[in-house]
Motif scaffolding. Structure first.
Motif, PDB file in Angstrom:
ATOM      1  N   LEU A  80       0.829  -1.203   0.000  1.00  0.00           N
ATOM      2  CA  LEU A  80       0.000   0.000   0.000  1.00  0.00           C
ATOM      3  C   LEU A  80       0.864   1.253   0.000  1.00  0.00           C
ATOM      4  CD1 LEU A  80      -2.569  -1.300   2.611  1.00  0.00           C
ATOM      5  CD2 LEU A  80      -3.002  -0.973   0.167  1.00  0.00           C
ATOM      6  N   SER A  81       1.932   1.240   0.804  1.00  0.00           N
ATOM      7  CA  SER A  81       2.855   2.370   0.800  1.00  0.00           C
ATOM      8  C   SER A  81       3.528   2.507  -0.561  1.00  0.00           C
ATOM      9  CB  SER A  81       3.921   2.191   1.890  1.00  0.00           C
ATOM     10  OG  SER A  81       3.367   2.376   3.170  1.00  0.00           O
ATOM     11  N   PHE A  82       3.858   1.365  -1.159  1.00  0.00           N
ATOM     12  CA  PHE A  82       4.501   1.371  -2.474  1.00  0.00           C
ATOM     13  C   PHE A  82       3.591   2.024  -3.511  1.00  0.00           C
ATOM     14  CE2 PHE A  82       5.218  -0.468  -6.621  1.00  0.00           C
ATOM     15  CZ  PHE A  82       6.598  -0.410  -6.766  1.00  0.00           C
ATOM     16  N   VAL A 144      -2.791   4.105   5.187  1.00  0.00           N
ATOM     17  CA  VAL A 144      -1.415   3.894   4.747  1.00  0.00           C
ATOM     18  C   VAL A 144      -1.265   4.254   3.272  1.00  0.00           C
ATOM     19  CG1 VAL A 144       0.335   2.114   4.297  1.00  0.00           C
ATOM     20  CG2 VAL A 144      -0.843   2.186   6.498  1.00  0.00           C
ATOM     21  N   LEU A 145      -2.266   3.923   2.463  1.00  0.00           N
ATOM     22  CA  LEU A 145      -2.231   4.272   1.044  1.00  0.00           C
ATOM     23  C   LEU A 145      -2.196   5.791   0.861  1.00  0.00           C
ATOM     24  CD1 LEU A 145      -2.469   3.400  -1.957  1.00  0.00           C
ATOM     25  CD2 LEU A 145      -4.954   3.525  -1.674  1.00  0.00           C
ATOM     26  N   LEU A 146      -3.056   6.513   1.576  1.00  0.00           N
ATOM     27  CA  LEU A 146      -3.089   7.969   1.459  1.00  0.00           C
ATOM     28  C   LEU A 146      -1.811   8.606   1.993  1.00  0.00           C
ATOM     29  CD1 LEU A 146      -6.792   8.663   2.506  1.00  0.00           C
ATOM     30  CD2 LEU A 146      -5.806   8.757   0.204  1.00  0.00           C
ATOM     31  N   ALA A 147      -1.284   8.069   3.096  1.00  0.00           N
ATOM     32  CA  ALA A 147      -0.028   8.588   3.636  1.00  0.00           C
ATOM     33  C   ALA A 147       1.111   8.363   2.648  1.00  0.00           C
ATOM     34  CB  ALA A 147       0.287   7.922   4.969  1.00  0.00           C
ATOM     35  N   GLY A 148       1.071   7.235   1.932  1.00  0.00           N
ATOM     36  CA  GLY A 148       2.077   6.980   0.911  1.00  0.00           C
ATOM     37  C   GLY A 148       1.984   7.981  -0.228  1.00  0.00           C
ATOM     38  N   MET A 149       0.767   8.341  -0.619  1.00  0.00           N
ATOM     39  CA  MET A 149       0.590   9.347  -1.665  1.00  0.00           C
ATOM     40  C   MET A 149       1.155  10.684  -1.218  1.00  0.00           C
ATOM     41  SD  MET A 149      -3.308   8.414  -2.918  1.00  0.00           S
ATOM     42  CE  MET A 149      -3.409   9.902  -3.905  1.00  0.00           C
ATOM     43  N   GLY A 179       8.556   1.665  14.647  1.00  0.00           N
ATOM     44  CA  GLY A 179       9.279   0.807  13.729  1.00  0.00           C
ATOM     45  C   GLY A 179       8.518   0.607  12.426  1.00  0.00           C
ATOM     46  N   TYR A 180       7.203   0.384  12.524  1.00  0.00           N
ATOM     47  CA  TYR A 180       6.365   0.310  11.318  1.00  0.00           C
ATOM     48  C   TYR A 180       6.541   1.579  10.477  1.00  0.00           C
ATOM     49  CZ  TYR A 180       3.473  -3.604  13.106  1.00  0.00           C
ATOM     50  OH  TYR A 180       3.005  -4.811  13.557  1.00  0.00           O
ATOM     51  N   LYS A 181       6.418   2.706  11.177  1.00  0.00           N
ATOM     52  CA  LYS A 181       6.508   3.994  10.485  1.00  0.00           C
ATOM     53  C   LYS A 181       7.822   4.141   9.745  1.00  0.00           C
ATOM     54  CE  LYS A 181       8.218   7.294  12.560  1.00  0.00           C
ATOM     55  NZ  LYS A 181       9.582   7.826  12.728  1.00  0.00           N
ATOM     56  N   ASN A 182       8.921   3.746  10.364  1.00  0.00           N
ATOM     57  CA  ASN A 182      10.227   3.886   9.723  1.00  0.00           C
ATOM     58  C   ASN A 182      10.339   3.023   8.471  1.00  0.00           C
ATOM     59  OD1 ASN A 182      11.253   5.785  11.513  1.00  0.00           O
ATOM     60  ND2 ASN A 182      12.047   4.247  12.913  1.00  0.00           N
ATOM     61  N   VAL A 183       9.818   1.805   8.529  1.00  0.00           N
ATOM     62  CA  VAL A 183       9.885   0.919   7.364  1.00  0.00           C
ATOM     63  C   VAL A 183       9.018   1.463   6.230  1.00  0.00           C
ATOM     64  CG1 VAL A 183       9.303  -1.375   6.484  1.00  0.00           C
ATOM     65  CG2 VAL A 183      10.440  -1.142   8.700  1.00  0.00           C
ATOM     66  N   LEU A 184       7.784   1.851   6.524  1.00  0.00           N
ATOM     67  CA  LEU A 184       6.881   2.327   5.473  1.00  0.00           C
ATOM     68  C   LEU A 184       7.369   3.647   4.881  1.00  0.00           C
ATOM     69  CD1 LEU A 184       3.387   1.460   6.993  1.00  0.00           C
ATOM     70  CD2 LEU A 184       4.819   0.117   5.445  1.00  0.00           C
ATOM     71  N   ALA A 185       7.875   4.537   5.730  1.00  0.00           N
ATOM     72  CA  ALA A 185       8.411   5.798   5.214  1.00  0.00           C
ATOM     73  C   ALA A 185       9.616   5.544   4.318  1.00  0.00           C
ATOM     74  CB  ALA A 185       8.790   6.715   6.375  1.00  0.00           C
ATOM     75  N   LEU A 186      10.433   4.556   4.671  1.00  0.00           N
ATOM     76  CA  LEU A 186      11.576   4.196   3.826  1.00  0.00           C
ATOM     77  C   LEU A 186      11.104   3.702   2.463  1.00  0.00           C
ATOM     78  CD1 LEU A 186      14.538   3.597   3.234  1.00  0.00           C
ATOM     79  CD2 LEU A 186      14.268   1.415   4.467  1.00  0.00           C
ATOM     80  N   ILE A 187      10.065   2.873   2.454  1.00  0.00           N
ATOM     81  CA  ILE A 187       9.517   2.380   1.188  1.00  0.00           C
ATOM     82  C   ILE A 187       9.051   3.549   0.322  1.00  0.00           C
ATOM     83  CG2 ILE A 187       7.666   1.043   0.121  1.00  0.00           C
ATOM     84  CD1 ILE A 187       9.813  -0.676   1.419  1.00  0.00           C
ATOM     85  N   VAL A 191      10.866   4.589  -3.272  1.00  0.00           N
ATOM     86  CA  VAL A 191      10.126   4.532  -4.534  1.00  0.00           C
ATOM     87  C   VAL A 191      10.090   5.902  -5.194  1.00  0.00           C
ATOM     88  CG1 VAL A 191       7.864   4.144  -5.568  1.00  0.00           C
ATOM     89  CG2 VAL A 191       8.741   2.554  -3.854  1.00  0.00           C
ATOM     90  N   ALA A 192       9.785   6.935  -4.404  1.00  0.00           N
ATOM     91  CA  ALA A 192       9.742   8.294  -4.959  1.00  0.00           C
ATOM     92  C   ALA A 192      11.114   8.696  -5.502  1.00  0.00           C
ATOM     93  CB  ALA A 192       9.285   9.283  -3.881  1.00  0.00           C
ATOM     94  N   ALA A 193      12.169   8.356  -4.754  1.00  0.00           N
ATOM     95  CA  ALA A 193      13.522   8.699  -5.203  1.00  0.00           C
ATOM     96  C   ALA A 193      13.858   8.018  -6.523  1.00  0.00           C
ATOM     97  CB  ALA A 193      14.538   8.306  -4.129  1.00  0.00           C
ATOM     98  N   LEU A 194      13.505   6.749  -6.658  1.00  0.00           N
ATOM     99  CA  LEU A 194      13.784   6.026  -7.898  1.00  0.00           C
ATOM    100  C   LEU A 194      13.026   6.642  -9.077  1.00  0.00           C
ATOM    101  CD1 LEU A 194      13.739   2.328  -6.635  1.00  0.00           C
ATOM    102  CD2 LEU A 194      15.734   3.661  -7.347  1.00  0.00           C
ATOM    103  N   LEU A 195      11.771   7.018  -8.852  1.00  0.00           N
ATOM    104  CA  LEU A 195      10.995   7.648  -9.921  1.00  0.00           C
ATOM    105  C   LEU A 195      11.602   8.990 -10.319  1.00  0.00           C
ATOM    106  CD1 LEU A 195       7.338   6.849  -8.804  1.00  0.00           C
ATOM    107  CD2 LEU A 195       8.588   5.861 -10.722  1.00  0.00           C
ATOM    108  N   PHE A 196      12.077   9.747  -9.330  1.00  0.00           N
ATOM    109  CA  PHE A 196      12.697  11.034  -9.633  1.00  0.00           C
ATOM    110  C   PHE A 196      13.992  10.849 -10.422  1.00  0.00           C
ATOM    111  CE2 PHE A 196      10.670  12.831  -5.519  1.00  0.00           C
ATOM    112  CZ  PHE A 196       9.463  12.979  -6.179  1.00  0.00           C
TER     113      PHE A 196
END
Length: 254
Positions: A80-82, A144-149, A179-187, A191-196
């Motif tokens: 979902l974060s992805f 989580v999906l909206l936070a990822g957006m 810990g959840y937050k750190n992993v999802l934020a890293l994802i 992903v955003a960095a790779l797209l950029f």
């Protein structure tokens, strides 16, 4: 770029890596710093996202003990974060900042309310049952999906949004949720960095990326060591404080 400018940007990266690991909102340090030293806003946003990935790696690794046995939960949330980060990063490349940033303060304020009232919301929702209500699962998935957006689009206070969501919908200890937050934020950031890098490399200042990456790498290590020792009550206060600062910064000093 002068030596002192480079040193200041690297130091801002260290501070951002620490704050991202402990709470979130490290971008509120690095982004204004880059603007202060004359980096174009779009280049600052994109370069900052790429550079902070290094701090996300060390911060997430630092919380690995809190995540022992949590692989099933992470497997549900990571896709979902992805997906959210892909959508958010795409929006950054095609929409004007005003189209999304207008609602950011309201989102952060809602997250702070959830952080403060999270335990009471959990108790009310669960009542006397030992299991969480069934609606918590889809609600967390959507959040989580909206936070990822949002994180793919800008990223500042993404951690505050996630912690507010988790505090309201999960009965797990606060440090595990961090810990959840750190992993999802890293994802999201990765992903955003790779797209950029693929679609917006002309906006990337690689010197800025290296400086922020070096600083945030160290900051992530320090943040994990400090954050894991903070009591839950103090952590909630810290989250709320950083969130209020974020709202003030975004409204009065955009």
């Amino acid at each position: 770029m002068s030596f002192w400018s480079a040193a200041a940007i690297a130091l801002a990266g260290t501070g951002a890596g620490m704050i991202n690991t402990i709470v979130g909102s490290g971008t509120l340090i690095t982004f204004p710093t880059l603007l202060f030293f004359g980096v174009h806003p779009l280049a600052a946003n994109v370069s900052n996202t790429v550079g902070l990935v290094a701090g996300g790696v060390t911060g997430a690794w630092g919380y690995r003990h809190e995540l022992t046995g949590q692989a099933p939960s992470l497997r549900r949330l990571i896709p979902l974060s992805f997906l959210g980060s892909v959508v958010g990063a795409a929006l950054l490349l095609v929409l004007p900042p005003s189209a999304f940033n207008a609602i950011v303060p309201a989102l952060i304020a809602l997250a702070l309310v959830l952080v403060v009232l999270g335990p009471r919301i959990q108790a009310w929702a669960a009542r006397d049952r030992h299991e969480q209500p069934s609606w918590h699962v889809p609600a967390m998935a959507g959040g989580v999906l909206l936070a990822g957006m949002y994180g793919g689009y800008f990223g500042a206070a993404q951690g505050v949004l996630l912690m507010g969501l988790f505090s309201a919908l999960s009965a797990e200890p606060l440090q595990r949720l961090n810990g959840y937050k750190n992993v999802l934020a890293l994802i999201v950031n990765t992903v955003a960095a790779l797209l950029f890098v693929v679609f917006a490399r002309e906006h990337i200042d690689w010197l800025v990326v290296v400086l922020i990456a070096a600083g945030s790498f160290v900051g992530g290590v320090l943040g994990a060591r400090i954050g894991r020792r903070i009591p839950p009550g103090v952590l909630r206060v810290l989250i709320v404080t950083i969130g209020v600062v974020a709202i003030v910064k975004l409204i009065w000093f955009p």
